[in-house]
Design a protein around this motif. Structure first.
Motif, PDB file in Angstrom:
ATOM      1  N   GLY A  93     -42.603  42.644  11.704  1.00 19.34           N
ATOM      2  CA  GLY A  93     -43.706  41.560  11.609  1.00 19.34           C
ATOM      3  C   GLY A  93     -44.569  41.266  12.750  1.00 19.34           C
ATOM      4  N   GLY A  94     -44.044  42.061  14.031  1.00 18.89           N
ATOM      5  CA  GLY A  94     -44.672  41.596  15.330  1.00 18.89           C
ATOM      6  C   GLY A  94     -46.023  42.257  15.327  1.00 18.89           C
ATOM      7  N   GLY A  95     -46.876  41.882  16.329  1.00 24.31           N
ATOM      8  CA  GLY A  95     -48.053  42.623  16.652  1.00 24.31           C
ATOM      9  C   GLY A  95     -48.763  41.746  17.826  1.00 24.31           C
ATOM     10  N   VAL A 134     -51.706  39.245  18.991  1.00 21.91           N
ATOM     11  CA  VAL A 134     -52.423  38.054  18.226  1.00 21.91           C
ATOM     12  C   VAL A 134     -52.918  37.326  19.364  1.00 21.91           C
ATOM     13  CG1 VAL A 134     -50.383  36.699  18.392  1.00 21.91           C
ATOM     14  CG2 VAL A 134     -52.272  36.237  16.691  1.00 21.91           C
ATOM     15  N   SER A 163     -51.140  32.935  14.673  1.00 21.44           N
ATOM     16  CA  SER A 163     -49.924  32.839  14.007  1.00 21.44           C
ATOM     17  C   SER A 163     -49.418  34.322  13.308  1.00 21.44           C
ATOM     18  CB  SER A 163     -49.919  31.996  12.758  1.00 21.44           C
ATOM     19  OG  SER A 163     -50.222  30.620  13.115  1.00 21.44           O
ATOM     20  N   LEU A 164     -48.160  34.221  13.464  1.00 20.66           N
ATOM     21  CA  LEU A 164     -47.320  35.604  13.067  1.00 20.66           C
ATOM     22  C   LEU A 164     -46.192  34.920  12.258  1.00 20.66           C
ATOM     23  CD1 LEU A 164     -47.321  38.007  16.046  1.00 20.66           C
ATOM     24  CD2 LEU A 164     -48.630  38.311  13.642  1.00 20.66           C
ATOM     25  N   ARG A 165     -45.739  35.927  11.375  1.00 18.57           N
ATOM     26  CA  ARG A 165     -44.606  35.879  10.443  1.00 18.57           C
ATOM     27  C   ARG A 165     -43.577  36.842  10.889  1.00 18.57           C
ATOM     28  NH1 ARG A 165     -43.503  34.290   4.142  1.00 18.57           N
ATOM     29  NH2 ARG A 165     -42.174  32.830   4.456  1.00 18.57           N
ATOM     30  N   LEU A 166     -42.480  36.523  11.350  1.00 18.05           N
ATOM     31  CA  LEU A 166     -41.605  37.474  11.594  1.00 18.05           C
ATOM     32  C   LEU A 166     -40.488  37.813  10.410  1.00 18.05           C
ATOM     33  CD1 LEU A 166     -40.487  37.406  15.255  1.00 18.05           C
ATOM     34  CD2 LEU A 166     -42.522  38.454  14.278  1.00 18.05           C
ATOM     35  N   GLN A 221     -41.634  31.673  11.297  1.00 11.90           N
ATOM     36  CA  GLN A 221     -43.097  31.373  11.097  1.00 11.90           C
ATOM     37  C   GLN A 221     -43.610  30.842  12.476  1.00 11.90           C
ATOM     38  OE1 GLN A 221     -45.420  32.169   8.827  1.00 11.90           O
ATOM     39  NE2 GLN A 221     -46.717  31.257  10.222  1.00 11.90           N
ATOM     40  N   ASN A 272     -46.716  29.371  14.760  1.00  4.55           N
ATOM     41  CA  ASN A 272     -47.959  29.015  14.873  1.00  4.55           C
ATOM     42  C   ASN A 272     -48.297  28.682  16.239  1.00  4.55           C
ATOM     43  OD1 ASN A 272     -47.960  29.281  12.117  1.00  4.55           O
ATOM     44  ND2 ASN A 272     -47.206  27.242  11.875  1.00  4.55           N
ATOM     45  N   THR A 283     -38.719  43.383  17.481  1.00  6.44           N
ATOM     46  CA  THR A 283     -39.789  43.557  17.303  1.00  6.44           C
ATOM     47  C   THR A 283     -40.955  42.880  18.424  1.00  6.44           C
ATOM     48  OG1 THR A 283     -41.789  43.338  15.384  1.00  6.44           O
ATOM     49  CG2 THR A 283     -40.183  41.633  15.617  1.00  6.44           C
ATOM     50  N   VAL A 311     -43.909  40.904  20.142  1.00  4.64           N
ATOM     51  CA  VAL A 311     -44.789  40.033  19.919  1.00  4.64           C
ATOM     52  C   VAL A 311     -45.793  39.926  21.169  1.00  4.64           C
ATOM     53  CG1 VAL A 311     -45.511  37.496  19.442  1.00  4.64           C
ATOM     54  CG2 VAL A 311     -43.537  38.645  18.060  1.00  4.64           C
TER      55      VAL A 311
END
Length: 125
Positions: free
Chosen positions: A7-9, A11, A16-19, A81, A83, A119, A121
């Motif tokens: 779920g990383g990436g 941003v 926000s991201l959700r792992l 989560q 944020n 992952t 981020v």
């Protein structure tokens, strides 16, 4: 048993991201689960954890109020989560489990037996 974090990436700051963290075995159980992160040149640090017996969650001061572990985790899956992300949140994030039969939360990475592969981020300013 293997844990897989994803779920990383990339941003932008403020986003926000959700792992997610999934266990490879449907029969795996661990009351104590945690999220850690490691930025380049730094030690791996505790980010958040949850005691699935009761659902109490714990957070590092640096992420408190911004990150949460939802209590409605799917079977064998834990989420983080994130944020209001900041550039200083950039790191490889790992999920970890203390293992079966252990019910005491700890923020020490040395006390977690099972680890996911991490992952990445990346938060841009």
């Amino acid at each position: 048993v293997q844990l897989q974090a994803y779920g990383g990436g990339l941003v932008q700051a403020g986003g926000s991201l959700r792992l997610s963290c999934a266990a490879s075995s449907r029969t795996f159980s661990s009351a104590i689960m945690g999220w850690f992160r490691q930025a380049p040149g730094k030690e791996r640090e505790f980010v958040a954890g949850i005691n699935l017996i009761g659902g109490t969650s714990y957070y590092a001061d640096s992420v408190k109020g911004r990150f949460t572990i939802p209590r409605d985790n799917a079977e064998n899956t834990m989420y983080l989560q994130m944020n209001s992300l900041k550039p200083e949140d950039t790191a490889v994030y790992y999920c970890a489990a203390r293992g079966t039969g252990i019910t005491v939360m700890t923020r020490s990475r040395h006390q977690y037996r099972y680890w996911g592969q991490g992952t990445l981020v990346t938060v841009s300013s």
